[in-house]
Write a protein that holds these residues in place. Structure first.
Motif, PDB file in Angstrom:
ATOM      1  N   PRO A  48       0.812  -1.231   0.000  1.00 43.82           N
ATOM      2  CA  PRO A  48       0.000   0.000   0.000  1.00 43.82           C
ATOM      3  C   PRO A  48       0.842   1.277   0.000  1.00 43.82           C
ATOM      4  O   PRO A  48       0.454   2.271  -0.604  1.00 43.82           O
ATOM      5  N   GLU A  49       1.990   1.267   0.668  1.00 47.25           N
ATOM      6  CA  GLU A  49       2.811   2.488   0.701  1.00 47.25           C
ATOM      7  C   GLU A  49       3.390   2.810  -0.680  1.00 47.25           C
ATOM      8  O   GLU A  49       3.551   3.977  -1.034  1.00 47.25           O
ATOM      9  N   LEU A 107       0.691   7.221  -6.604  1.00 44.38           N
ATOM     10  CA  LEU A 107      -0.420   8.139  -6.797  1.00 44.38           C
ATOM     11  C   LEU A 107      -0.023   9.577  -6.514  1.00 44.38           C
ATOM     12  O   LEU A 107      -0.418  10.498  -7.237  1.00 44.38           O
ATOM     13  N   LYS A 108       0.777   9.797  -5.466  1.00 46.69           N
ATOM     14  CA  LYS A 108       1.243  11.151  -5.158  1.00 46.69           C
ATOM     15  C   LYS A 108       2.104  11.696  -6.281  1.00 46.69           C
ATOM     16  O   LYS A 108       1.956  12.863  -6.677  1.00 46.69           O
ATOM     17  N   ILE A 145       2.613  15.282 -11.034  1.00 45.02           N
ATOM     18  CA  ILE A 145       2.835  15.438 -12.475  1.00 45.02           C
ATOM     19  C   ILE A 145       1.623  16.097 -13.134  1.00 45.02           C
ATOM     20  O   ILE A 145       1.785  16.983 -13.988  1.00 45.02           O
ATOM     21  N   CYS A 146       0.426  15.698 -12.744  1.00 44.51           N
ATOM     22  CA  CYS A 146      -0.792  16.308 -13.302  1.00 44.51           C
ATOM     23  C   CYS A 146      -0.857  17.802 -12.982  1.00 44.51           C
ATOM     24  O   CYS A 146      -1.174  18.616 -13.858  1.00 44.51           O
TER      25      CYS A 146
END
Length: 84
Positions: free
Chosen positions: A14-15, A21-22, A27-28
């Protein structure tokens, strides 16, 4: 048997998923900020809309998914198609 086979993979932790995701979100955000900084040579007036290409890409993907759902209803065979 070694513990090597039972060890969780990179994408099972999970980490690692939260870190990926971060990075994706950063980047987005950087790409949206770059849209306001980088000068673009536009050909149509609607390209002046802020984040036009991001909106255009998102709408295009949504349309593709909706078309695929309709095509699935038309093209899908029953589960026992090959067992006959």
């Amino acid at each position: 048997m070694s513990d090597e086979h039972n060890k969780p993979g990179f994408f099972e932790k999970p980490e690692n998923i939260s870190m990926i995701l971060k990075v994706f979100y950063v980047i987005c955000v950087l790409l949206v900020v770059a849209d306001f900084i980088v000068h673009r040579h536009i050909y149509h007036d609607w390209e002046n809309i802020p984040a036009f290409y991001a909106i255009y890409g998102f709408v295009g993907c949504v349309i593709l998914v909706l078309i695929a759902k309709v095509m699935r209803k038309i093209l899908m065979r029953e589960e026992t198609y090959y067992d006959k």
